[in-house]
Design a protein around this motif. Structure first.
Motif, PDB file in Angstrom:
ATOM      1  N   GLU A  42      43.744  48.605  41.947  1.00  0.00           N
ATOM      2  CA  GLU A  42      44.230  47.297  41.883  1.00  0.00           C
ATOM      3  C   GLU A  42      45.780  47.478  42.701  1.00  0.00           C
ATOM      4  OE1 GLU A  42      44.397  44.958  38.489  1.00  0.00           O
ATOM      5  OE2 GLU A  42      42.419  45.096  38.229  1.00  0.00           O
ATOM      6  N   THR A  81      45.714  37.376  39.656  1.00  0.00           N
ATOM      7  CA  THR A  81      46.203  37.884  38.428  1.00  0.00           C
ATOM      8  C   THR A  81      47.252  37.253  37.694  1.00  0.00           C
ATOM      9  OG1 THR A  81      47.716  39.582  39.463  1.00  0.00           O
ATOM     10  CG2 THR A  81      45.546  40.257  39.047  1.00  0.00           C
ATOM     11  N   THR A  92      46.208  40.307  44.820  1.00  0.00           N
ATOM     12  CA  THR A  92      45.967  41.646  44.536  1.00  0.00           C
ATOM     13  C   THR A  92      44.786  41.887  45.324  1.00  0.00           C
ATOM     14  OG1 THR A  92      46.908  41.393  42.537  1.00  0.00           O
ATOM     15  CG2 THR A  92      45.191  43.452  42.924  1.00  0.00           C
ATOM     16  N   LYS A 111      36.700  49.393  44.084  1.00  0.00           N
ATOM     17  CA  LYS A 111      35.997  50.327  42.913  1.00  0.00           C
ATOM     18  C   LYS A 111      35.338  51.261  43.780  1.00  0.00           C
ATOM     19  CE  LYS A 111      32.358  50.530  39.579  1.00  0.00           C
ATOM     20  NZ  LYS A 111      31.204  50.138  38.987  1.00  0.00           N
ATOM     21  N   SER A 149      41.454  44.583  45.260  1.00  0.00           N
ATOM     22  CA  SER A 149      41.039  45.646  44.087  1.00  0.00           C
ATOM     23  C   SER A 149      39.999  46.249  44.914  1.00  0.00           C
ATOM     24  CB  SER A 149      40.548  44.817  43.055  1.00  0.00           C
ATOM     25  OG  SER A 149      39.985  45.683  42.157  1.00  0.00           O
ATOM     26  N   LEU A 199      41.766  39.440  44.022  1.00  0.00           N
ATOM     27  CA  LEU A 199      42.150  38.859  42.465  1.00  0.00           C
ATOM     28  C   LEU A 199      43.369  37.956  42.408  1.00  0.00           C
ATOM     29  CD1 LEU A 199      41.945  42.548  40.298  1.00  0.00           C
ATOM     30  CD2 LEU A 199      40.216  40.703  41.047  1.00  0.00           C
ATOM     31  N   TYR A 252      45.190  34.267  46.242  1.00  0.00           N
ATOM     32  CA  TYR A 252      45.193  35.653  45.653  1.00  0.00           C
ATOM     33  C   TYR A 252      46.498  36.520  45.834  1.00  0.00           C
ATOM     34  CZ  TYR A 252      40.286  34.175  45.364  1.00  0.00           C
ATOM     35  OH  TYR A 252      39.310  33.233  45.172  1.00  0.00           O
ATOM     36  N   GLU A 284      38.582  35.900  41.033  1.00  0.00           N
ATOM     37  CA  GLU A 284      38.203  36.839  42.177  1.00  0.00           C
ATOM     38  C   GLU A 284      37.379  36.526  43.066  1.00  0.00           C
ATOM     39  OE1 GLU A 284      36.616  39.517  39.191  1.00  0.00           O
ATOM     40  OE2 GLU A 284      34.596  39.164  39.668  1.00  0.00           O
TER      41      GLU A 284
END
Length: 221
Positions: free
Chosen positions: A159, A220, A111, A115, A113, A218, A109, A27
């Motif tokens: 995400e 993943t 993704t 918050k 993300s 991210l 990466y 990340e």
């Protein structure tokens, strides 16, 4: 012989260390909304620039769980009287990052993300990439957009796979065979419209409020 083995083991260890060093972390933080310095990395826009009456603000606030950003304002579908601008629609606000110093490379990466803590509205996440064409009349950055539905009143980690970002031109999805170049990201934005969005999301004129803790990339897969 023992000296040779020791040298061989040391060489293998050095090579292994270098390989691990080249692998990026799983990340990568792009923005952390934890200080007023972070706010300075963004600028606001709205339909008010074209005769609309919507308004927006971005500030850092500490509600007891640490500082975070608050993107808030009011969406209006009205127009200022006597406006010289001719718009098909109003009722939009956004926050766009100032251009990075050159670009950032997110090729490792898959993704994005975020918050966030919202109000039940649907927001739009935009990634701006360097324009591959870069010809006269085509100098704007390429833009890629995806909806973010943010449940009301609770912190939520959204995400969004990069594959879900669609190519757009001035807010409209374009029907073109284009592929994002995540190695040349020049900026990002978050925006909100009074109308549209995902089914079930709150819509219409009125107040909006989105709290943001961080945005990161991210890996993943």
């Amino acid at each position: 012989m023992s000296r040779f083995r020791a040298l061989l083991q040391a060489t293998k260890k050095a090579l292994t260390w270098n390989v691990e060093d080249l692998v990026p972390p799983t990340e990568r933080y792009i923005f952390k909304f934890n200080s007023n310095e972070e706010v300075k990395k963004w600028h606001l826009y709205s339909d008010s620039e074209y005769g609309g009456l919507s308004s927006a603000s971005l500030e850092i606030s500490d509600t007891g769980n640490g500082p975070n950003g608050i993107f808030s304002g009011n969406l209006s579908s009205d127009f200022a009287e006597g406006s010289k601008w001719k718009m098909n629609r109003s009722g939009f606000c956004g926050m766009r990052s100032k251009k990075f110093n050159g670009f950032i490379d997110l090729d490792a990466y898959d993704t994005i993300s975020l918050k966030v803590k919202g109000d039940g509205r649907s927001y739009i996440s935009t990634i701006y990439t360097e324009n591959w064409v870069n010809s006269p009349g085509q100098e704007e950055d390429n833009s890629w957009q995806a909806f973010v539905f943010v449940p009301k009143d609770n912190w939520y980690i959204a995400e969004i796979p990069l594959s879900r970002y669609l190519p757009t031109w001035r807010g409209n999805v374009i029907d073109a065979e284009m592929e994002m170049n995540p190695a040349r990201v020049v900026g990002m934005s978050l925006s909100v419209n009074a109308e549209g969005g995902v089914p079930g999301a709150r819509s219409g004129p009125g107040d909006f409020k989105l709290e943001i803790d961080w945005i990161k990339a991210l890996r993943t897969e």
